[in-house]
Design a protein around this motif. Structure first.
Motif, mmCIF file in Angstrom:
data_model
loop_
_atom_site.group_PDB
_atom_site.id
_atom_site.type_symbol
_atom_site.label_atom_id
_atom_site.label_comp_id
_atom_site.label_asym_id
_atom_site.label_seq_id
_atom_site.Cartn_x
_atom_site.Cartn_y
_atom_site.Cartn_z
ATOM 1 N N ARG A 313 0.710 -1.170 0.000
ATOM 2 C CA ARG A 313 0.122 0.047 0.074
ATOM 3 C C ARG A 313 0.715 1.365 -0.117
ATOM 4 O O ARG A 313 0.584 2.350 -0.643
ATOM 5 C CB ARG A 313 -0.790 -0.040 1.332
ATOM 6 N N GLU A 314 1.992 1.270 0.646
ATOM 7 C CA GLU A 314 2.911 2.406 0.908
ATOM 8 C C GLU A 314 3.504 2.615 -0.487
ATOM 9 O O GLU A 314 3.392 3.610 -1.048
ATOM 10 C CB GLU A 314 3.761 2.165 2.051
ATOM 11 N N CYS A 315 3.975 1.501 -1.335
ATOM 12 C CA CYS A 315 4.411 1.812 -2.519
ATOM 13 C C CYS A 315 3.497 1.944 -3.621
ATOM 14 O O CYS A 315 3.666 3.100 -4.395
ATOM 15 C CB CYS A 315 5.047 0.312 -3.151
ATOM 16 N N ASP A 316 2.254 1.700 -3.623
ATOM 17 C CA ASP A 316 1.092 2.073 -4.225
ATOM 18 C C ASP A 316 0.879 3.737 -4.129
ATOM 19 O O ASP A 316 0.773 4.459 -5.149
ATOM 20 C CB ASP A 316 -0.180 1.384 -4.103
ATOM 21 N N LEU A 317 0.845 4.030 -2.831
ATOM 22 C CA LEU A 317 0.839 5.745 -2.523
ATOM 23 C C LEU A 317 1.814 6.395 -3.302
ATOM 24 O O LEU A 317 1.869 7.457 -3.953
ATOM 25 C CB LEU A 317 0.828 6.080 -1.333
ATOM 26 N N LYS A 318 3.249 5.937 -2.963
ATOM 27 C CA LYS A 318 4.399 6.443 -3.694
ATOM 28 C C LYS A 318 4.199 6.774 -5.114
ATOM 29 O O LYS A 318 4.280 7.679 -5.893
ATOM 30 C CB LYS A 318 5.616 5.789 -3.283
ATOM 31 N N VAL A 319 3.701 5.454 -5.672
ATOM 32 C CA VAL A 319 3.804 5.491 -7.354
ATOM 33 C C VAL A 319 2.533 6.763 -7.898
ATOM 34 O O VAL A 319 2.807 7.439 -8.791
ATOM 35 C CB VAL A 319 3.381 4.145 -7.818
ATOM 36 N N LYS A 320 1.511 6.927 -7.022
ATOM 37 C CA LYS A 320 0.367 7.646 -7.326
ATOM 38 C C LYS A 320 0.864 9.245 -6.826
ATOM 39 O O LYS A 320 0.089 10.015 -7.148
ATOM 40 C CB LYS A 320 -0.825 7.282 -6.635
ATOM 41 N N GLY A 321 2.099 9.444 -6.126
ATOM 42 C CA GLY A 321 2.314 10.607 -5.726
ATOM 43 C C GLY A 321 1.783 10.912 -4.791
ATOM 44 O O GLY A 321 1.710 12.276 -4.059
ATOM 45 N N VAL A 322 0.983 10.320 -3.880
ATOM 46 C CA VAL A 322 0.264 10.486 -2.439
ATOM 47 C C VAL A 322 1.239 10.954 -1.576
ATOM 48 O O VAL A 322 1.066 11.579 -0.561
ATOM 49 C CB VAL A 322 -0.788 9.659 -2.219
ATOM 50 N N GLU A 323 2.152 9.990 -1.377
ATOM 51 C CA GLU A 323 3.626 9.629 -0.500
ATOM 52 C C GLU A 323 4.622 10.272 -1.364
ATOM 53 O O GLU A 323 4.914 9.641 -2.259
ATOM 54 C CB GLU A 323 3.753 8.577 0.215
ATOM 55 N N ALA A 324 5.514 11.329 -0.710
ATOM 56 C CA ALA A 324 6.547 11.644 -1.381
ATOM 57 C C ALA A 324 7.708 10.557 -1.625
ATOM 58 O O ALA A 324 7.982 9.928 -0.721
ATOM 59 C CB ALA A 324 7.371 12.799 -0.737
ATOM 60 N N SER A 325 8.130 10.514 -2.874
ATOM 61 C CA SER A 325 9.094 9.426 -3.188
ATOM 62 C C SER A 325 10.427 10.076 -4.045
ATOM 63 O O SER A 325 11.308 9.457 -4.392
ATOM 64 C CB SER A 325 8.665 8.206 -3.982
ATOM 65 N N GLY A 326 10.512 11.449 -3.912
ATOM 66 C CA GLY A 326 11.368 12.110 -4.627
ATOM 67 C C GLY A 326 11.316 11.932 -6.296
ATOM 68 O O GLY A 326 10.288 11.914 -6.871
ATOM 69 N N ASN A 327 12.619 11.735 -6.786
ATOM 70 C CA ASN A 327 12.569 11.153 -8.237
ATOM 71 C C ASN A 327 12.686 9.726 -8.425
ATOM 72 O O ASN A 327 13.472 9.492 -9.502
ATOM 73 C CB ASN A 327 13.522 12.116 -8.977
ATOM 74 N N THR A 328 12.490 9.062 -7.562
ATOM 75 C CA THR A 328 12.784 7.540 -7.415
ATOM 76 C C THR A 328 12.140 7.057 -8.758
ATOM 77 O O THR A 328 10.633 7.376 -8.781
ATOM 78 C CB THR A 328 12.372 6.998 -6.215
ATOM 79 N N GLU A 329 12.580 6.355 -9.581
ATOM 80 C CA GLU A 329 11.914 5.333 -10.543
ATOM 81 C C GLU A 329 11.244 4.331 -10.097
ATOM 82 O O GLU A 329 11.620 3.941 -9.184
ATOM 83 C CB GLU A 329 13.028 4.831 -11.410
ATOM 84 N N GLN A 330 10.245 4.154 -10.937
ATOM 85 C CA GLN A 330 9.417 2.978 -10.393
ATOM 86 C C GLN A 330 10.008 1.680 -10.249
ATOM 87 O O GLN A 330 9.719 0.779 -9.339
ATOM 88 C CB GLN A 330 8.243 2.767 -11.460
ATOM 89 N N GLY A 331 11.242 1.331 -10.970
ATOM 90 C CA GLY A 331 11.923 0.309 -11.025
ATOM 91 C C GLY A 331 12.809 0.172 -9.602
ATOM 92 O O GLY A 331 12.637 -0.940 -8.954
ATOM 93 N N ASP A 332 12.978 1.388 -9.176
ATOM 94 C CA ASP A 332 13.755 1.274 -8.016
ATOM 95 C C ASP A 332 12.786 1.370 -6.574
ATOM 96 O O ASP A 332 12.948 0.604 -5.627
ATOM 97 C CB ASP A 332 14.482 2.874 -7.759
ATOM 98 N N LEU A 333 11.572 1.771 -6.934
ATOM 99 C CA LEU A 333 10.455 1.548 -5.986
ATOM 100 C C LEU A 333 10.244 -0.009 -5.613
ATOM 101 O O LEU A 333 10.040 -0.467 -4.541
ATOM 102 C CB LEU A 333 9.041 2.345 -6.238
ATOM 103 N N MET A 334 10.148 -0.589 -6.961
ATOM 104 C CA MET A 334 9.944 -2.158 -6.858
ATOM 105 C C MET A 334 11.023 -2.945 -6.220
ATOM 106 O O MET A 334 10.717 -3.922 -5.510
ATOM 107 C CB MET A 334 9.496 -2.681 -8.115
ATOM 108 N N LYS A 335 12.205 -2.454 -6.323
ATOM 109 C CA LYS A 335 13.341 -3.030 -5.897
ATOM 110 C C LYS A 335 13.243 -3.073 -4.206
ATOM 111 O O LYS A 335 13.766 -3.804 -3.500
ATOM 112 C CB LYS A 335 14.644 -2.655 -6.365
ATOM 113 N N GLU A 336 12.861 -1.566 -3.904
ATOM 114 C CA GLU A 336 12.743 -1.547 -2.458
ATOM 115 C C GLU A 336 11.854 -2.058 -1.645
ATOM 116 O O GLU A 336 12.020 -2.852 -0.562
ATOM 117 C CB GLU A 336 12.652 -0.111 -2.247
ATOM 118 N N LEU A 337 10.608 -2.263 -2.474
ATOM 119 C CA LEU A 337 9.590 -3.172 -1.901
ATOM 120 C C LEU A 337 10.102 -4.568 -1.825
ATOM 121 O O LEU A 337 9.778 -5.113 -0.912
ATOM 122 C CB LEU A 337 8.437 -2.885 -3.038
#
Length: 343
Positions: A313-337
């Motif tokens: 859920r946290e990752c989903d919110l970051k992808v949607k821009g609801v929670e700040a993720s800077g300029n993190t690429e979606q691939g990097d978000l998935m790796k973190e997840l």
């Protein structure tokens, strides 16, 4: 009425004067409408006796005037109202006695030689309306409900079987996960696939990769398997492939599938009947897949699964821009997840 029974009646030329086809799933509505349009009248009869209206560009009185005509050199005339949800339906019999609702009046006493078809797509007709009750009494109402996600795989298997093919359980599940529950989209992809597979042949994941573009090695099922084994290397390979092919592997689809996957793992933990048959019923999957969920449940206890669903859920919110993720690429978000899930 059941779809197959309705088509059977139409093939036997057992017609009703009014058909209301409505519901969230447009596939069966289009199938019935197309069958009536193509088969009730001969080509010679269609010129004078078949009319097509579109709800947004039509009005009730024009449709009724057409419906009240008698057929020319034919036993029937067909009036098709497509996109009927866009039609202005009037006051549903609420006018005063001096000005009765013409639509309701026709529905209560339709012309037997007219086959009037309303295609109410992606929406349900209000069952409280007097017009609904009048159609129910004099005609046929068919509601096309959306199919639950856990039934898509079985629908695919039945579809290809009716066409003279078979499909592997893994292949049908893979298509269901990637294509979702839009039956029109699923059937179109299956039709294209079957053009390139010999009649009677069993469709497998290689056929799907070659004809639909879903990789048999880098897909959400392989990701789930890697996660269940806590194989970080393989899981990261798949995530990298997704990042390089975002069109075929959108992150929202991946997150949705992983959320569904871990929700099922949670059900394994809480299931009262943990037999293969009991778990298959509880999870809404074929028994073929139960063992995979059992393996995953042993790798991830209840507390960990709850945390993973929270991470998703946290990752989903970051992808949607609801929670700040800077300029993190979606691939990097998935790796973190992925790191959070496995470790």
């Amino acid at each position: 009425m059941d779809f197959k029974d309705l088509i059977k009646d139409l093939k036997n030329r057992q017609f009703k004067p009014i058909y209301l086809l409505h519901g969230e799933e447009s596939y069966y509505i289009d199938k019935i409408s197309d069958f009536i349009e193509d088969n009730v009248l001969s080509d010679a009869e269609k010129g004078f006796n078949q009319s097509v209206f579109y709800g947004k560009d039509s009005d009730i009185m024009s449709i009724l005037n057409a419906a009240k005509r008698y057929p020319m050199m034919s036993d029937f005339q067909v009036i098709l109202v497509k996109e009927a949800q866009e039609l202005k339906w009037g006051k549903d019999g609420e006018d005063d006695k001096k000005a009765p609702d013409p639509l309701l009046a026709y529905f209560e006493n339709p012309l037997p030689s007219t086959i009037l078809v309303f295609c109410f797509r992606h929406a349900k007709f209000d069952k409280r309306k007097k017009t609904y009750k009048a159609i129910e009494k004099k005609g046929i109402i068919f509601e096309s409900a959306s199919l639950n996600d856990n039934k898509i795989s079985a629908w695919i298997e039945n579809f290809v079987r009716d066409k003279g093919y078979n499909i592997q359980a893994q292949a049908s599940a893979l298509m269901a996960e990637y294509l979702g529950n839009d039956l029109s989209k699923v059937s179109n992809e299956l039709e294209k696939l079957m053009l390139n597979v010999k009649l009677g042949q069993e469709i497998n994941t290689t056929d799907i990769q070659n004809n639909i573009g879903i990789s048999k090695d880098y897909n959400v099922f392989e990701l789930q398997n890697a996660i269940s084994r806590k194989d970080a290397f393989k899981a990261n390979q798949i995530i990298n492939y997704f990042a390089e092919n975002p069109k075929n592997n959108p992150i929202f689809l991946v997150l949705g599938n992983l959320n569904s996957y871990f929700s099922k793992i949670l059900k394994v933990h809480y299931a009262s009947d943990k037999s293969p048959q009991g778990l298959a019923r509880e999870l809404g999957v074929a028994p073929f897949f139960v063992k995979d969920f059992e393996i995953a449940a042993r790798a991830y206890n209840k507390e960990k699964v709850f945390r993973i669903i929270s991470y998703l859920r946290e990752c989903d919110l970051k992808v949607k821009g609801v929670e700040a993720s800077g300029n993190t690429e979606q691939g990097d978000l998935m790796k973190e997840l992925l790191f959070k899930i496995i470790h």
